[in-house]
Design an enzyme around this catalytic site. Structure first.
Site, short mmCIF file in Angstrom:
data_model
loop_
_atom_site.label_atom_id
_atom_site.label_comp_id
_atom_site.label_asym_id
_atom_site.label_seq_id
_atom_site.Cartn_x
_atom_site.Cartn_y
_atom_site.Cartn_z
N HIS A 1 1.12 -1.17 0.18
CA HIS A 1 -0.12 -0.03 0.02
C HIS A 1 0.51 0.76 -0.18
CE1 HIS A 1 -3.61 -2.18 1.77
NE2 HIS A 1 -3.35 -2.85 0.45
N GLU B 1 0.94 3.76 1.80
CA GLU B 1 1.56 4.23 3.11
C GLU B 1 2.40 3.09 3.52
OE1 GLU B 1 -1.91 3.92 2.09
OE2 GLU B 1 -2.92 4.76 3.43
N CYS C 1 -6.10 1.92 5.37
CA CYS C 1 -6.33 1.15 6.13
C CYS C 1 -5.99 0.39 7.49
CB CYS C 1 -6.77 -0.30 5.27
SG CYS C 1 -5.09 -1.77 4.86
N CYS D 1 -2.22 0.07 7.18
CA CYS D 1 -1.35 0.68 6.99
C CYS D 1 -1.73 1.62 8.10
CB CYS D 1 -1.62 1.32 6.21
SG CYS D 1 -0.98 0.84 4.50
#
Ligand SMILES: [Zn+2]
Length: 162
Positions: free
Chosen positions: A59, A61, A89, A92
């Site tokens: 992801h 992040e 999410c 993260c």
């Protein structure tokens, strides 16, 4: 959590995160971007790399956190701010906690992500429910030496706490 005005440094960095997210789509990636800033200086940028690298944890992040830690030469991002195009999410958000990020600023939220077909909101709801209801089976096997790694860790005076 508070909704801040789109002005000043926050606006500039969040705009960059959104730009990274949007340009990533044109490059064949997911619609997520992130930047990490400390003392007004950019430490790292990240774009979603899940499909490009066959890595479900890539992801934006996480990508940014890894790059920022390498940039800083430290596994801690204490005092840094994570700007992300969409609400982190649970993975993260937890990664930001592990990295000791001091502040998280996001633009779109989990509901916007759901409209895009992403599971962020579903996973947030999932973690509040009993794990027996999750779509993954979670078991435990606890032999007598289950805590041996921690015993070894605690007995190691040369350990690096994190
Ligand atoms: Zn995430």
């Amino acid at each position: 959590m508070s909704e801040l005005a789109h002005t000043g440094a926050d606006a500039r960095w969040i705009d960059r995160a959104i730009e990274l997210a949007t340009t990533n789509v044109a490059a064949g990636g997911g619609p997520f971007g992130a930047v990490i800033v400390a003392d007004g200086v950019l430490l790292a940028e990240g774009q979603n790399r899940v499909t490009a690298t066959l890595d479900p944890t890539a992801h934006a992040e996480i990508v940014a956190i890894r790059a920022a830690c390498l940039s800083r030469g430290d596994f801690s991002l204490a005092g840094a701010t994570l700007y992300t195009s969409c609400e982190p999410c649970p993975m993260c958000q937890a990664a930001a906690l592990w990295a000791r990020v001091g502040r998280v600023v996001f633009a779109a939220d989990r509901h916007d992500a759901a409209r895009g077909g992403f599971d962020d909101r579903e996973f947030y709801e999932l973690v509040t429910r009993d794990r027996a209801t999750w779509p993954v089976v979670i078991d435990t096997v606890r032999p007598p030496h289950a805590t041996e790694p921690f015993d070894t860790w605690l007995a190691n005076d040369g350990r690096t706490d994190y």
